[in-house]
Design an enzyme around this catalytic site. Structure first.
Site, mmCIF file in Angstrom:
data_model
loop_
_atom_site.group_PDB
_atom_site.id
_atom_site.type_symbol
_atom_site.label_atom_id
_atom_site.label_comp_id
_atom_site.label_asym_id
_atom_site.label_seq_id
_atom_site.Cartn_x
_atom_site.Cartn_y
_atom_site.Cartn_z
ATOM 1 N N LYS A 171 35.885 -56.941 -76.908
ATOM 2 C CA LYS A 171 35.102 -56.261 -77.947
ATOM 3 C C LYS A 171 34.613 -54.903 -77.447
ATOM 4 O O LYS A 171 34.521 -53.937 -78.215
ATOM 5 C CB LYS A 171 33.918 -57.130 -78.364
ATOM 6 C CG LYS A 171 33.032 -56.523 -79.462
ATOM 7 C CD LYS A 171 33.761 -56.339 -80.777
ATOM 8 C CE LYS A 171 32.867 -55.722 -81.864
ATOM 9 N NZ LYS A 171 31.802 -56.637 -82.322
ATOM 10 N N LYS A 239 23.747 -50.025 -80.118
ATOM 11 C CA LYS A 239 23.520 -51.110 -79.155
ATOM 12 C C LYS A 239 24.824 -51.511 -78.475
ATOM 13 O O LYS A 239 24.882 -51.699 -77.256
ATOM 14 C CB LYS A 239 22.885 -52.295 -79.887
ATOM 15 C CG LYS A 239 22.635 -53.529 -79.036
ATOM 16 C CD LYS A 239 23.765 -54.549 -79.095
ATOM 17 C CE LYS A 239 23.983 -55.090 -80.492
ATOM 18 N NZ LYS A 239 25.066 -56.121 -80.496
#
Length: 312
Positions: A171, A239
């Site tokens: 990811k 984030k």
């Protein structure tokens, strides 16, 4: 197949994931930190309980969809968390984007209880969650993956990338590429405006050529139409980029494009765009001749600086 699945977190991603599971015939037991979210979800046919511990007591497969690493750790380790009532043989699945080191530590704790952790961050946004078309990047043992496979196949396309942590690592690569592509599309649309071109027409012209991408097709459309209703928010994406930066630091890799993307989204955060769609990064740019909104002055004052040919 045991059709009872737990879902913890009923926000922008968690709720459509739960709805997709219900539509596929799964019996969903769910909770959320927000009492109002729990009440609203009852209308969707979810069996709502008050705590993560209650979800774990009712199910053997537990999906977590919360904001960040600290939230995942709290869901698992808190007094009313998953560990307090987890049954041996259960599989806990983290669907969010979480620090790799924390993921491995949590996996070790679950293993001590005879259970497994699968890190399975997803890509595809709220639409993918609602349509069951998410890309799932999973890390974990083959046995744990097989137990959860029916759930994954309901939610989208499963990619088993390796042991625990491999899903989060994959990811990170996804977010690195996505971040830089978003910046490239934003700059392309800004350049089109500056040249007096119709950015919508430019986008259409580029689709089908080598510049074509899903980002240009979907996020580019949002940028052109100035539609920043969040699918994935600036806050969440920033984030994620910070997590990618941490991995780059750990592996001693110098990735200047990553630094530029992170600084861009940090700037977007500081300019009130945290809750907007990640495509809202285009609002950092301005072409005064077209009356386009932006803040070029702050960019000129050092949004990014180049030293020795490298963004810093």
């Amino acid at each position: 197949m045991n059709n009872r699945v737990g879902v913890i977190g009923l926000g922008r991603m968690g709720l459509p994931i739960a709805r997709t599971l219900i539509s596929a015939g799964f019996d969903v037991v769910a909770t959320s930190r927000s009492a109002s979210s729990r009440e609203a979800a009852k209308a969707d046919g979810l069996f709502i309980v008050d705590t993560p511990a209650a979800v774990a007591a009712e199910t053997g497969i537990i999906l977590i969809s919360v904001f960040d690493t600290a939230a995942v750790e709290a869901v698992i380790r808190a007094q009313d968390g998953i560990l307090s009532s987890l049954s041996k043989g259960s599989v806990v699945v983290d669907l969010g984007t979480t620090a790799v080191s924390a993921t491995r530590a949590l996996a070790d704790e679950l293993a001590e209880r005879g259970s497994s952790l699968v890190d399975a961050p997803v890509s595809g946004g709220t639409r993918g969650a609602a349509q069951g078309s998410l890309t799932i990047m999973a890390g974990g043992s083959s046995a744990a993956i097989e137990k959860v496979r029916p759930v994954f196949e309901c939610l989208g396309r499963l990619n088993h990338m390796g042991p625990v942590g491999a899903g989060q690592s994959t990811k990170a690569v996804n977010q690195l590429i996505l971040g830089q592509t978003l910046i490239a599309v934003a700059e392309g649309i800004t350049l089109a405006r500056g040249l007096g071109l119709d950015p919508a027409a430019v986008r259409e012209a580029l689709l089908g050529g080598f510049a074509e991408s899903r980002v240009l097709a979907e996020h580019g459309k949002r940028m052109v139409e100035e539609n920043f209703t969040p699918g994935g928010s600036v806050a969440v994406f920033h984030k994620d980029l910070r997590l990618v930066e941490a991995l780059a630091h750990e592996t001693k890799l110098d990735l200047p494009g990553l630094r530029l993307a992170e600084k861009s989204y940090a700037h977007a955060m500081s300019n009130g765009l945290a809750g907007s769609d990640q495509s809202a990064v285009v609002q950092l740019y301005v072409t005064h001749q077209q009356g386009y909104r932006g803040n070029i002055e702050k960019l000129a004052q050092g949004w990014w600086k180049f030293e020795d040919g490298v963004a810093s």
